[in-house]
Write a protein that holds these residues in place. Structure first.
Motif, PDB file in Angstrom:
ATOM      1  N   VAL A  54     -11.396   9.440  -4.465  1.00 21.83           N
ATOM      2  CA  VAL A  54     -10.701   9.215  -3.193  1.00 21.83           C
ATOM      3  C   VAL A  54     -10.999   7.818  -2.644  1.00 21.83           C
ATOM      4  O   VAL A  54     -10.102   7.151  -2.127  1.00 21.83           O
ATOM      5  N   ARG A  83     -17.557  12.121   4.449  1.00 24.16           N
ATOM      6  CA  ARG A  83     -16.292  11.554   4.931  1.00 24.16           C
ATOM      7  C   ARG A  83     -16.191  10.130   4.402  1.00 24.16           C
ATOM      8  O   ARG A  83     -17.111   9.334   4.554  1.00 24.16           O
ATOM      9  N   SER A  85     -13.752   6.819   4.707  1.00 27.25           N
ATOM     10  CA  SER A  85     -12.641   6.249   5.465  1.00 27.25           C
ATOM     11  C   SER A  85     -12.484   4.781   5.098  1.00 27.25           C
ATOM     12  O   SER A  85     -13.446   4.105   4.743  1.00 27.25           O
ATOM     13  N   PHE A  97      -0.959  11.372   5.187  1.00 29.16           N
ATOM     14  CA  PHE A  97      -1.936  11.012   6.214  1.00 29.16           C
ATOM     15  C   PHE A  97      -1.299  10.917   7.592  1.00 29.16           C
ATOM     16  O   PHE A  97      -1.987  10.975   8.596  1.00 29.16           O
ATOM     17  N   CYS A 121      -5.246  14.090  -1.921  1.00 33.45           N
ATOM     18  CA  CYS A 121      -5.038  15.365  -1.230  1.00 33.45           C
ATOM     19  C   CYS A 121      -5.503  16.552  -2.071  1.00 33.45           C
ATOM     20  O   CYS A 121      -5.896  17.579  -1.524  1.00 33.45           O
ATOM     21  N   ALA A 124      -9.593  16.134  -1.889  1.00 28.68           N
ATOM     22  CA  ALA A 124     -10.191  16.152  -0.557  1.00 28.68           C
ATOM     23  C   ALA A 124      -9.969  17.509   0.103  1.00 28.68           C
ATOM     24  O   ALA A 124      -8.992  18.191  -0.174  1.00 28.68           O
ATOM     25  N   TRP A 127      -7.971  15.502   5.409  1.00 26.20           N
ATOM     26  CA  TRP A 127      -7.605  14.097   5.445  1.00 26.20           C
ATOM     27  C   TRP A 127      -6.782  13.814   6.691  1.00 26.20           C
ATOM     28  O   TRP A 127      -6.248  14.725   7.318  1.00 26.20           O
ATOM     29  N   TRP A 145      -8.736   8.500   6.369  1.00 24.99           N
ATOM     30  CA  TRP A 145     -10.002   9.160   6.071  1.00 24.99           C
ATOM     31  C   TRP A 145      -9.741  10.432   5.271  1.00 24.99           C
ATOM     32  O   TRP A 145      -8.654  11.006   5.315  1.00 24.99           O
ATOM     33  N   CYS A 146     -10.752  10.853   4.559  1.00 29.82           N
ATOM     34  CA  CYS A 146     -10.722  12.152   3.890  1.00 29.82           C
ATOM     35  C   CYS A 146     -12.157  12.647   3.743  1.00 29.82           C
ATOM     36  O   CYS A 146     -13.101  11.869   3.809  1.00 29.82           O
ATOM     37  N   GLU A 147     -12.279  13.942   3.586  1.00 28.89           N
ATOM     38  CA  GLU A 147     -13.596  14.555   3.425  1.00 28.89           C
ATOM     39  C   GLU A 147     -13.661  15.295   2.107  1.00 28.89           C
ATOM     40  O   GLU A 147     -12.710  15.975   1.727  1.00 28.89           O
TER      41      GLU A 147
END
Length: 159
Positions: A54, A83, A85, A97, A121, A124, A127, A145-147
């Motif tokens: 990511v 996270r 970003s 996003f 996607c 993650a 997002w 951002w994404c986690e």
């Protein structure tokens, strides 16, 4: 006097690192090397594969679609959640996003691009993105951002 160790008082330890990246084709590699070191230092190497994917995609998009530098930020949200970003100067927030559209579906094999954010996607767990107004110093643009967490790491291991 009672002494408390950091591990006893931090139920969900958080930390953050920011890395300013020049507009350079090597920025994604620099981001990956930094990410590996940070995750290893915090005992979160199990997230390395999904986090690298990511981060690489977000930094690469910042390089390709904005005309300036980017900033990568890594934030540990818990012992098993990260996270990632990326800020860049382009204000356009791409789907998904922008929260108005779903992730892109399958892309034609002949297409030059369009697969990266689909992968983000997939790997993650969450997002988002939001525009950043100018701050008087010329910084505007957007933040994507994404986690990633344990389930993202499991998906990366299977792939």
């Amino acid at each position: 006097m009672v002494t408390v160790s950091p591990s006893e008082c931090e139920a969900s330890p958080t930390w953050a690192y920011a890395l300013q990246l020049p507009r350079d084709p090597r920025a994604a590699r620099i981001a990956r090397v930094t990410l590996r070191a940070v995750l290893a230092g915090h005992g979160m190497s199990q997230l390395q594969d999904s986090a690298e994917l990511v981060a690489t995609e977000l930094v690469t998009n910042a390089y390709r679609h904005s005309g300036g530098p980017a900033t990568l930020r890594l934030r540990g949200l818990a012992r098993t959640r990260l996270r990632v970003s990326v800020w860049d100067a382009d204000p356009y927030i791409p789907p998904p996003f922008d929260k108005r559209s779903r992730p892109a579906g399958l892309v034609s094999p002949e297409a030059d691009g369009g697969r990266g954010l689909f992968l983000v996607c997939h790997y993650a767990e969450a997002w988002g993105g939001f525009p950043l107004g100018g701050d008087g110093f010329g910084r505007g643009g957007k933040l994507l951002w994404c986690e990633v967490g344990a389930s993202a790491a499991d998906r990366a291991a299977v792939a």
